[in-house]
Design an enzyme around this catalytic site. Structure first.
Site, PDB file in Angstrom:
ATOM      1  N   MET A  26     -26.351 -18.521   1.435  1.00 31.00           N
ATOM      2  CA  MET A  26     -26.582 -18.180   0.026  1.00 31.00           C
ATOM      3  C   MET A  26     -26.332 -16.691  -0.181  1.00 31.00           C
ATOM      4  O   MET A  26     -26.855 -16.087  -1.125  1.00 31.00           O
ATOM      5  CB  MET A  26     -27.999 -18.578  -0.392  1.00 31.00           C
ATOM      6  CG  MET A  26     -28.221 -20.077  -0.285  1.00 31.00           C
ATOM      7  SD  MET A  26     -29.523 -20.708  -1.367  1.00 31.00           S
ATOM      8  CE  MET A  26     -30.937 -19.856  -0.722  1.00 31.00           C
ATOM      9  N   GLY A  27     -25.558 -16.090   0.718  1.00 24.87           N
ATOM     10  CA  GLY A  27     -25.220 -14.678   0.566  1.00 24.87           C
ATOM     11  C   GLY A  27     -26.345 -13.773   1.037  1.00 24.87           C
ATOM     12  O   GLY A  27     -27.222 -14.193   1.790  1.00 24.87           O
ATOM     13  N   ALA A  28     -26.289 -12.491   0.588  1.00 24.53           N
ATOM     14  CA  ALA A  28     -27.207 -11.452   1.089  1.00 24.53           C
ATOM     15  C   ALA A  28     -27.169 -11.484   2.619  1.00 24.53           C
ATOM     16  O   ALA A  28     -28.197 -11.603   3.297  1.00 24.53           O
ATOM     17  CB  ALA A  28     -28.627 -11.641   0.553  1.00 24.53           C
ATOM     18  N   LEU A  29     -25.975 -11.389   3.141  1.00 23.73           N
ATOM     19  CA  LEU A  29     -25.743 -11.608   4.572  1.00 23.73           C
ATOM     20  C   LEU A  29     -26.402 -10.529   5.432  1.00 23.73           C
ATOM     21  O   LEU A  29     -26.410  -9.346   5.075  1.00 23.73           O
ATOM     22  CB  LEU A  29     -24.237 -11.629   4.857  1.00 23.73           C
ATOM     23  CG  LEU A  29     -23.422 -12.702   4.116  1.00 23.73           C
ATOM     24  CD1 LEU A  29     -21.967 -12.668   4.565  1.00 23.73           C
ATOM     25  CD2 LEU A  29     -24.011 -14.096   4.292  1.00 23.73           C
ATOM     26  N   HIS A  30     -26.945 -10.964   6.554  1.00 23.50           N
ATOM     27  CA  HIS A  30     -27.547 -10.045   7.523  1.00 23.50           C
ATOM     28  C   HIS A  30     -27.053 -10.449   8.920  1.00 23.50           C
ATOM     29  O   HIS A  30     -26.246 -11.383   9.056  1.00 23.50           O
ATOM     30  CB  HIS A  30     -29.078 -10.077   7.427  1.00 23.50           C
ATOM     31  CG  HIS A  30     -29.651 -11.462   7.443  1.00 23.50           C
ATOM     32  ND1 HIS A  30     -29.622 -12.278   8.548  1.00 23.50           N
ATOM     33  CD2 HIS A  30     -30.237 -12.201   6.466  1.00 23.50           C
ATOM     34  CE1 HIS A  30     -30.184 -13.426   8.283  1.00 23.50           C
ATOM     35  NE2 HIS A  30     -30.558 -13.427   7.011  1.00 23.50           N
ATOM     36  N   GLY A  82     -28.311 -12.114  11.188  1.00 22.18           N
ATOM     37  CA  GLY A  82     -28.532 -13.533  11.508  1.00 22.18           C
ATOM     38  C   GLY A  82     -27.324 -14.355  11.077  1.00 22.18           C
ATOM     39  O   GLY A  82     -26.771 -15.147  11.850  1.00 22.18           O
ATOM     40  N   HIS A  83     -26.878 -14.159   9.828  1.00 26.20           N
ATOM     41  CA  HIS A  83     -25.694 -14.884   9.347  1.00 26.20           C
ATOM     42  C   HIS A  83     -24.471 -14.519  10.194  1.00 26.20           C
ATOM     43  O   HIS A  83     -23.654 -15.378  10.535  1.00 26.20           O
ATOM     44  CB  HIS A  83     -25.368 -14.501   7.894  1.00 26.20           C
ATOM     45  CG  HIS A  83     -26.406 -14.909   6.898  1.00 26.20           C
ATOM     46  ND1 HIS A  83     -27.147 -13.994   6.181  1.00 26.20           N
ATOM     47  CD2 HIS A  83     -26.820 -16.132   6.490  1.00 26.20           C
ATOM     48  CE1 HIS A  83     -27.965 -14.640   5.369  1.00 26.20           C
ATOM     49  NE2 HIS A  83     -27.797 -15.934   5.536  1.00 26.20           N
ATOM     50  N   GLU A 135     -31.828 -21.162  13.543  1.00 28.66           N
ATOM     51  CA  GLU A 135     -33.089 -21.838  13.852  1.00 28.66           C
ATOM     52  C   GLU A 135     -34.280 -21.210  13.157  1.00 28.66           C
ATOM     53  O   GLU A 135     -35.382 -21.738  13.236  1.00 28.66           O
ATOM     54  CB  GLU A 135     -33.328 -21.834  15.368  1.00 28.66           C
ATOM     55  CG  GLU A 135     -32.510 -22.883  16.083  1.00 28.66           C
ATOM     56  CD  GLU A 135     -32.855 -22.999  17.553  1.00 28.66           C
ATOM     57  OE1 GLU A 135     -33.308 -21.983  18.136  1.00 28.66           O
ATOM     58  OE2 GLU A 135     -32.658 -24.073  18.118  1.00 28.66           O
ATOM     59  N   MET A 144     -34.891 -12.043  10.856  1.00 24.63           N
ATOM     60  CA  MET A 144     -33.990 -11.607   9.780  1.00 24.63           C
ATOM     61  C   MET A 144     -33.911 -12.693   8.719  1.00 24.63           C
ATOM     62  O   MET A 144     -33.810 -13.878   9.017  1.00 24.63           O
ATOM     63  CB  MET A 144     -32.624 -11.296  10.335  1.00 24.63           C
ATOM     64  CG  MET A 144     -32.658 -10.055  11.179  1.00 24.63           C
ATOM     65  SD  MET A 144     -31.028  -9.371  11.415  1.00 24.63           S
ATOM     66  CE  MET A 144     -31.430  -8.055  12.544  1.00 24.63           C
TER      67      MET A 144
HETATM   68  O1  PAF Z   1     -30.108 -21.591   4.652  1.00 27.66           O
HETATM   69  C1  PAF Z   1     -29.547 -21.376   3.561  1.00 27.66           C
HETATM   70  O2  PAF Z   1     -29.116 -20.255   3.255  1.00 27.66           O
HETATM   71  C2  PAF Z   1     -29.415 -22.513   2.576  1.00 27.66           C
HETATM   72  O3  PAF Z   1     -30.513 -23.344   2.604  1.00 27.66           O
HETATM   73  C3  PAF Z   1     -28.097 -23.298   2.743  1.00 27.66           C
HETATM   74  C4  PAF Z   1     -28.059 -24.019   4.077  1.00 27.66           C
HETATM   75  C5  PAF Z   1     -26.910 -22.378   2.625  1.00 27.66           C
HETATM   76  C6  PAF Z   1     -27.998 -24.361   1.643  1.00 27.66           C
HETATM   77  O4  PAF Z   1     -27.983 -23.790   0.383  1.00 27.66           O
END
Ligand code: PAF
Length: 281
Positions: free
Chosen positions: A32-36, A38-39, A150, A186
């Site tokens: 859902m964006g606002a990447l850190h 962890g992403h 996780e 995070m």
């Molecule tokens: O973990 C998230 O950021 C959201 O729940 C996901 C998996 C992108 C679904 O909107």
């Protein structure tokens, strides 16, 4: 290289078709964006495992329990694109709202069992929203593998279950929680913490580590939990939605870690809901 941004499903489909025709495998990182970091660890795992990687950014209105929470959710599309640059992902899918929920959309994917507890119980309807959007992203991307953190352990179980139950040919790959140096997991929601709240937020993880150590030493879960709740209250947490020991496989409630187990917590600090979980033993 800046990832090619795709906003229309037809463009995504054309791109995916050309990769499939070339026999290439596709990895999906839904966000859902606002990447850190962890992403970004999910992106790195996807890059290592697949020929092509699609990162999606879609702030899914159907998984929020309040309009205020949705409005406050951080939206940082430009910075997100910059953070992805070093990874050379093959597509950044940022669908317009109607590409996910076109007019008249009336289907909900609802997973039973694992959603009845923890965040499913504390946030009614949340996992229906997650399951519905993730099903769409799985089908739209036709990815071979999808990567999830996780930190949202229950979410990993929900999406694994739905892929199995609906025969979606995708492998759900769980990836470890990434933490700040002080132990705070995070999360995009950490951006919402005030400076003062940020100082106390790591108490959540410390309280969990203490409880894990205590129950592993054979102490009573109820007592260890009571001490942890008192500690969180002293640190300024105003409400604890849950602080529970559960089996890792089916999330049944445990009093002692006599099977592979995890501690799960969700608690509110200065108006921000933080969640975390750790393996016990
Ligand atoms: O973990 C998230 O950021 C959201 O729940 C996901 C998996 C992108 C679904 O909107």
């Amino acid at each position: 290289m800046t990832a090619p941004m795709i906003r229309q499903l037809s463009d995504l489909r054309a791109q995916v078709a050309s990769w499939k025709a070339a026999g290439e495998t596709i990895g999906l990182v839904p966000t859902m964006g606002a990447l850190h970091q962890g992403h970004l660890s999910l992106v790195a795992a996807a890059k290592a495992a697949c020929d092509r990687v699609i990162v999606t950014i879609f702030v899914n209105p159907r998984q929020f329990n309040s309009a205020e929470d949705l409005a406050n959710y951080p939206k940082t599309e430009e910075q997100d694109a910059q953070k992805l640059k070093p990874f050379n992902v093959d597509a950044l899918y940022v669908p317009d709202g109607d590409q996910i929920y076109p007019e008249g959309f009336s289907t909900t994917v609802s997973v039973g069992g694992v959603v009845d507890v923890l965040c499913g119980a504390a946030r009614p309807g949340h996992f229906d929203g997650v399951a519905t959007v993730v099903t769409k992203l799985f089908l739209q991307s036709q990815a071979d593998q999808a990567f999830f953190g996780e930190k949202d352990f229950q979410q990993v179980q929900v999406v694994t279950r739905l892929a199995r139950d609906l025969d979606i040919p995708i492998k759900v790959v769980p990836c470890p929680t990434i933490r700040e140096e002080d132990g705070l997991a995070m999360s995009s929601r950490n951006l919402l913490l005030s400076d003062r709240a940020r100082v106390y937020a790591p108490e959540l993880n410390r309280a969990m580590e203490d409880v894990a150590e205590s129950v592993l030493a054979g102490n009573d879960m109820a007592q260890a939990r009571a001490a942890a709740l008192a500690r969180l209250e002293r640190a300024g947490f105003t409400k604890v939605d849950y602080f529970e020991l559960r089996a890792s496989d089916d999330l049944r409630l445990l009093q002692r870690p006599d099977v592979p187990a995890r501690l799960f917590v969700a608690a509110w600090l200065a108006g921000v809901r933080l969640i975390d979980n750790i393996a016990v033993g």
